[in-house]
Design a protein around this motif. Structure first.
Motif, short mmCIF file in Angstrom:
data_model
loop_
_atom_site.label_atom_id
_atom_site.label_comp_id
_atom_site.label_asym_id
_atom_site.label_seq_id
_atom_site.Cartn_x
_atom_site.Cartn_y
_atom_site.Cartn_z
N ASP A 141 69.06 36.68 -90.49
CA ASP A 141 69.46 36.94 -89.11
C ASP A 141 68.32 36.69 -88.13
O ASP A 141 68.54 36.24 -87.00
N VAL A 142 67.09 37.01 -88.54
CA VAL A 142 65.95 36.86 -87.64
C VAL A 142 65.32 35.47 -87.77
O VAL A 142 64.50 35.08 -86.94
N SER B 44 60.63 41.55 -95.36
CA SER B 44 60.95 41.84 -93.95
C SER B 44 60.04 41.00 -93.06
O SER B 44 58.98 40.53 -93.49
N TYR B 45 60.48 40.78 -91.83
CA TYR B 45 59.70 39.99 -90.87
C TYR B 45 58.85 40.93 -90.03
O TYR B 45 59.34 41.93 -89.50
N LYS C 169 53.77 37.92 -87.25
CA LYS C 169 54.60 36.71 -87.40
C LYS C 169 54.63 36.22 -88.85
O LYS C 169 54.81 35.04 -89.13
N THR D 133 69.59 29.18 -92.01
CA THR D 133 69.98 30.06 -90.91
C THR D 133 71.51 30.17 -90.81
O THR D 133 72.24 29.34 -91.34
N GLU E 275 57.00 41.41 -86.72
CA GLU E 275 56.94 40.86 -85.37
C GLU E 275 55.50 40.72 -84.87
O GLU E 275 55.17 39.78 -84.14
N LYS F 235 64.97 32.95 -84.76
CA LYS F 235 63.90 33.36 -83.83
C LYS F 235 62.53 32.95 -84.39
O LYS F 235 61.65 32.48 -83.65
N GLU G 270 68.82 40.37 -93.61
CA GLU G 270 68.15 40.67 -92.34
C GLU G 270 67.18 39.56 -91.96
O GLU G 270 67.05 39.21 -90.79
#
Length: 619
Positions: A57-58, A526-527, A532, A85, A529, A61, A54
């Protein structure tokens, strides 16, 4: 809660290897298993990998956001993550990187960003690289004319990033620089110049190498020594004669430091071949004088150099060494003669037995002494003799240690516990019942929750560096707790991937002699949001820091210090610099028994934690 692990990641990159089948994780499962924790399962691996997939995938961005909003140097640094990436996103990211590199080459953000931009030219779209390398060449040319030698040397180091046609004149410029460091560095790059120019450059390098070999500064000498092989073949033997002169000068200086002579002796194989035996004859005299010293350390160091002495002299020196050992063993009292035991292993194996037999006899006498402190002193010498000889004394040694463990005086108990490493691992289990409760409590102590005696759901941990969230009560459950099991670290993307890299390479750590991965265990990531940052759930290593352990006891400290140094060195070998390495960021972790009690009869594991400032070591 269990941990989740992967031996390999899902993408090819400079930071991690190709992912292999899950069975590889199971093959290395024992490298990630913590004693006292539930056994790791395939589900643990899947949870770890799913969370990292996951993140992958992010990641495009995340990188784009850093490119657009962060300090230019940070943006250029995070370019290392592009290979992590998905392939479908890499082209667009390289286009974005192009903008940053172009800006860096305009020198708008200082020399550090400009240098980093040059290093990254190979990462931008291929069609743009040639023009950027041309521009970089003009920048480096300017730097190499700067009055500051630091600027010039940093420009020189970037020459491999340029086109061959631009490298050649800059290497020539480096060979003519007034600074010897720069000239020697330029010699290293001659092989990158145009082929038709290399012979002329190599001929020019001879005088530069010779100057380095004659310089009293060890740095220049060693740099020049490495470069001899790059000189024309017809000049190499003459340059090695300069090495001969340097070695002879040091060895014949009667006022020189022993360490300097010891280092110089190791250089003899690099001297001119015709001179090597005469140099070894000088070593013979040096060894001879060393064995005549009063100091046991001087004698020991001299004996260690016998293999470096003249071949015809070595037998005579070995006989002299045997006489010297006998003289020490014959000394009285025991506190003096015991120092001779350390010299025995320096003899050839076929000559050791009679001396070890004498050592056993003398140690046995001391083990029977009426004075308990004398007996303890004799125990200290137990590991100076090989295992077959230890069997004759083992029963007495174990008995004396047990007597010390049970002694009414605390300082005697502590002194006795410090002697545990003297005893082979297989014989220590009987000591378990003697370890004091104080030491056991220290072994399972962690500073994480010192400021929070009451229950809580989550708390920010008080520390410098990255943010850390402590977890305790599980929402919806009255009984379950994550305390001492999981914490969450909040760190930037680049440090996380360096942490992930060293954590996943179980094969590397195994090759280096570890039976576990000595890196803070990642559960999942995990990222976030909002912040950041990457939120990384990691298993709590319930044990004291190395700093805390050494403050409380000296048990196993020599072993622990060795592991700390080894881990630090191996991180750099993996291409990672931790960022704030100190004894507070290494954890001492003892194996547990079935009741969760720490097993203090065997050396602990040592783990490195807190990777929030991890960067590339440049290797």
């Amino acid at each position: 809660m269990k941990g989740e692990f992967s031996h390999e990641s899902t993408h090819e990159s400079v930071l991690s290897k190709e992912r292999k089948e899950s069975s590889v994780f199971l093959t290395h499962k024992e490298m990630y298993q913590l004693s006292g924790d539930p056994e790791l399962t395939q589900r643990d691996l899947e949870r770890y990998e799913d969370s990292n997939n996951e993140l992958i995938d992010v990641l495009p961005k995340v990188i784009t956001g850093i490119f657009e909003n962060e300090d230019p140097f940070v943006g250029l640094s995070v370019a290392d993550l592009i290979p992590e990436t998905p392939k479908k996103d890499q082209k667009a990211l390289r286009e974005q990187l192009l903008t940053l590199v172009e800006k860096g080459l305009n020198k708008e953000d200082g020399i550090s960003s400009c240098r980093r931009a040059i290093e990254l030219i190979d990462r931008v779209p291929e069609k743009e690289q040639e023009s950027l390398k041309r521009k970089a060449a003009s920048i480096i040319k300017e730097w190499m004319s700067d009055e500051d030698p630091f600027v010039r040397i940093n420009g020189l180091k970037l020459i491999p990033k340029l086109l061959e046609t631009d490298r050649t004149p800059l290497i020539q410029q480096g060979l003519m620089d007034e600074n010897l460091t720069i000239r020697l560095s330029a010699v290293e790059f001659i092989s990158l110049a145009a082929q038709e120019q290399q012979d002329e450059m190599k001929q020019k390098s001879v005088s530069i190498i010779e100057e380095g070999l004659k310089d009293d500064d060890r740095y220049f000498f060693e740099s020049a020594l490495r470069l001899i092989v790059q000189a024309p073949m017809q000049d190499q033997e003459r340059l090695r004669e300069e090495v001969t002169s340097r070695i002879r000068k040091v060895l014949e200086n009667t006022d020189g430091l022993f360490d300097q002579k010891e280092y110089t002796i190791q250089l003899i194989p690099q001297a001119a071949k015709k001179d090597q035996e005469s140099l070894r004859h000088i070593v013979t005299g040096f060894v001879q004088r060393g064995m005549d010293e009063i100091s046991i350390n001087g004698i020991k160091r001299a004996m260690m150099l016998i293999p470096e002495a003249g071949k015809k002299d070595q037998e005579r020196l070995k006989n002299q060494a045997k006489m010297k050992i006998q003289q020490w063993i014959d000394k009285t009292p025991y506190s003096i003669c015991r120092h001779g035991f350390a010299l025995i292993p320096l003899l050839p194996k076929e000559d050791q037995e009679p001396f070890f037999n004498q050592a056993v006899f003398l140690i046995k006498q001391e083990l029977n002494d009426e004075d308990f402190f004398v007996r303890l002193e004799a125990v200290e010498d137990f590991n100076l003799i090989p295992q077959p000889y230890q069997e004759r004394l083992k029963a007495q040694v174990l008995s004396i240690l047990e007597e010390g463990f049970a002694h009414k005086e605390n300082f005697i108990q502590r002194q006795t516990f410090d002697l545990i490493p003297q005893v082979p691992q297989k014989d220590r289990e009987s000591f378990r019942r003697f370890f004091p409760l104080r030491l056991k409590k220290i072994a399972v102590q962690t500073p994480l929750y010192n400021h929070y005696p009451e229950s809580f759901f989550h708390k920010a941990f008080r520390k410098t560096g990255s943010g850390t969230t402590l977890l305790d009560k599980v929402p919806g459950s009255q009984q379950e707790t994550l305390k001492n099991r999981v914490i969450i670290r909040h760190i930037d993307a680049l440090p996380y991937f360096f942490w992930k890299k060293v954590y996943e390479d179980a094969e590397f750590w195994k090759e280096k002699g570890f039976d576990y991965v000595p890196v803070e265990p990642i559960v999942k990531a995990s990222y976030n949001e909002k912040t950041k940052k990457f939120d990384v759930a990691t298993r709590v290593l319930v044990g004291p820091s190395v700093r805390m352990w050494k403050r409380e006891t000296s048990l196993y400290t020599e072993f622990i210090d060795g592991q700390v140094q080894k881990i630090q060195y191996l991180l750099e070998e993996l291409g990672v610099e931790h960022g704030h390495i100190h004894e507070g960021n290494f954890i001492v972790y003892f194996d547990r028994d079935e009741q969760g009690e720490p097993l203090l009869d065997k050396p602990p594991r040592v783990y490195v934690i807190d990777f929030d400032m991890a960067v590339s070591s440049g290797k």
